[in-house]
Design an enzyme around this catalytic site. Structure first.
Site, short mmCIF file in Angstrom:
data_model
loop_
_atom_site.label_atom_id
_atom_site.label_comp_id
_atom_site.label_asym_id
_atom_site.label_seq_id
_atom_site.Cartn_x
_atom_site.Cartn_y
_atom_site.Cartn_z
N CYS A 1 -6.24 2.14 5.06
CA CYS A 1 -6.97 0.97 5.52
C CYS A 1 -6.57 0.72 6.98
O CYS A 1 -5.60 1.29 7.46
CB CYS A 1 -6.63 -0.24 4.65
SG CYS A 1 -4.98 -0.92 4.96
N GLU B 1 0.96 3.91 1.72
CA GLU B 1 1.44 4.39 3.02
C GLU B 1 2.67 3.62 3.47
O GLU B 1 3.61 4.18 4.03
CB GLU B 1 0.34 4.23 4.08
CG GLU B 1 -0.91 5.03 3.81
CD GLU B 1 -1.91 4.31 2.92
OE1 GLU B 1 -1.50 3.40 2.16
OE2 GLU B 1 -3.10 4.65 2.96
N CYS C 1 -2.82 -0.37 7.55
CA CYS C 1 -1.84 0.72 7.37
C CYS C 1 -1.99 1.75 8.49
O CYS C 1 -0.99 2.23 9.03
CB CYS C 1 -2.04 1.41 6.04
SG CYS C 1 -1.53 0.41 4.63
N HIS D 1 0.85 -1.19 0.00
CA HIS D 1 0.00 0.00 0.00
C HIS D 1 0.89 1.25 0.00
O HIS D 1 2.02 1.21 0.50
CB HIS D 1 -0.92 -0.01 1.21
CG HIS D 1 -2.15 -0.85 1.01
ND1 HIS D 1 -3.19 -0.88 1.89
CD2 HIS D 1 -2.50 -1.69 0.00
CE1 HIS D 1 -4.14 -1.70 1.43
NE2 HIS D 1 -3.73 -2.21 0.30
#
Length: 194
Positions: free
Chosen positions: A101, A72, A104, A70
């Site tokens: 999410c 992040e 994360c 992801h």
DNA sequence: TTTTTTGTCTTTTTT
């Protein structure tokens, strides 16, 4: 068979193309097909209470199953491996197309708890699964660790356009509904963080 | 000039 060496720590991009920005950052209520997340960031170093620009760039989530990551987490691993010094104070600002999410959010919250020298401000264009309590909890945990979580407003889109888009000298063109969507998202976020 | 049921960092094994 030779072992495959892959870079699990992608470097940030300098900027994105205008159509990418308009598609992925549009703050629609129903953002069909936005199955990517883009994250623009600035890192500033605080010197004598004043933020001094340090680095900026753009990450996109890695979709390759080998490097799947992801946006992040891409930022965090890059930041930890390239920039972060325990002796300096940082102001990190993100502009993301989707909010984080739960997984994360948890990792970022933990990171912030362990690094009191890093302050994070997140501006998000849209809230990811905002009706889901796990996702709401994720945003709260970020907030509880001192991260400022906000919805992107006109000025933030414009800032991104001017700093993270190959804009070719073109001005940012607002889309219809920008302000209405911003207000509605702000209301949702306020309820979540209350 | 306020009113909501949802858009998704895609899905891993079979011919």
């Amino acid at each position: 068979m030779k072992p495959q060496i892959r870079d699990h720590r992608p470097n940030p991009m300098e900027a994105m193309y205008p159509h990418i920005f308009y598609f992925h950052f549009e703050n629609l209520e129903k953002a069909y097909g936005r199955n990517e997340t883009w994250l623009c960031f600035t890192v500033e170093i605080i010197k004598q209470y004043l933020p001094v620009p340090w680095k900026k760039g753009v990450f996109r989530n890695q979709v390759d199953p080998e490097t799947h990551c992801h946006a992040e987490k891409c930022f965090l691993s890059w930041f930890c491996n390239n920039t972060l010094s325990p002796k300096k104070n940082y102001q990190v600002t993100w502009y993301t197309s989707w909010s984080p999410c739960p997984e994360c959010a948890g990792e970022v919250a933990e990171f912030l708890a362990e690094h009191s020298n890093v302050k994070l401000t997140i501006y998000t264009a849209r809230l990811y699964y905002f009706w889901d309590t796990d996702y709401q909890e994720g945003l709260r945990s970020l907030s509880e660790e001192g991260a400022s979580v906000e919805i992107m407003d006109y000025e933030d889109f414009q800032y991104c356009w001017e700093n993270f888009v190959y804009d070719d000298g073109e001005p940012f063109k607002r889309w219809k509904g920008l302000k209405t969507n911003f207000r509605s998202l702000t209301r949702h976020l306020r309820e979540i963080l209350q």
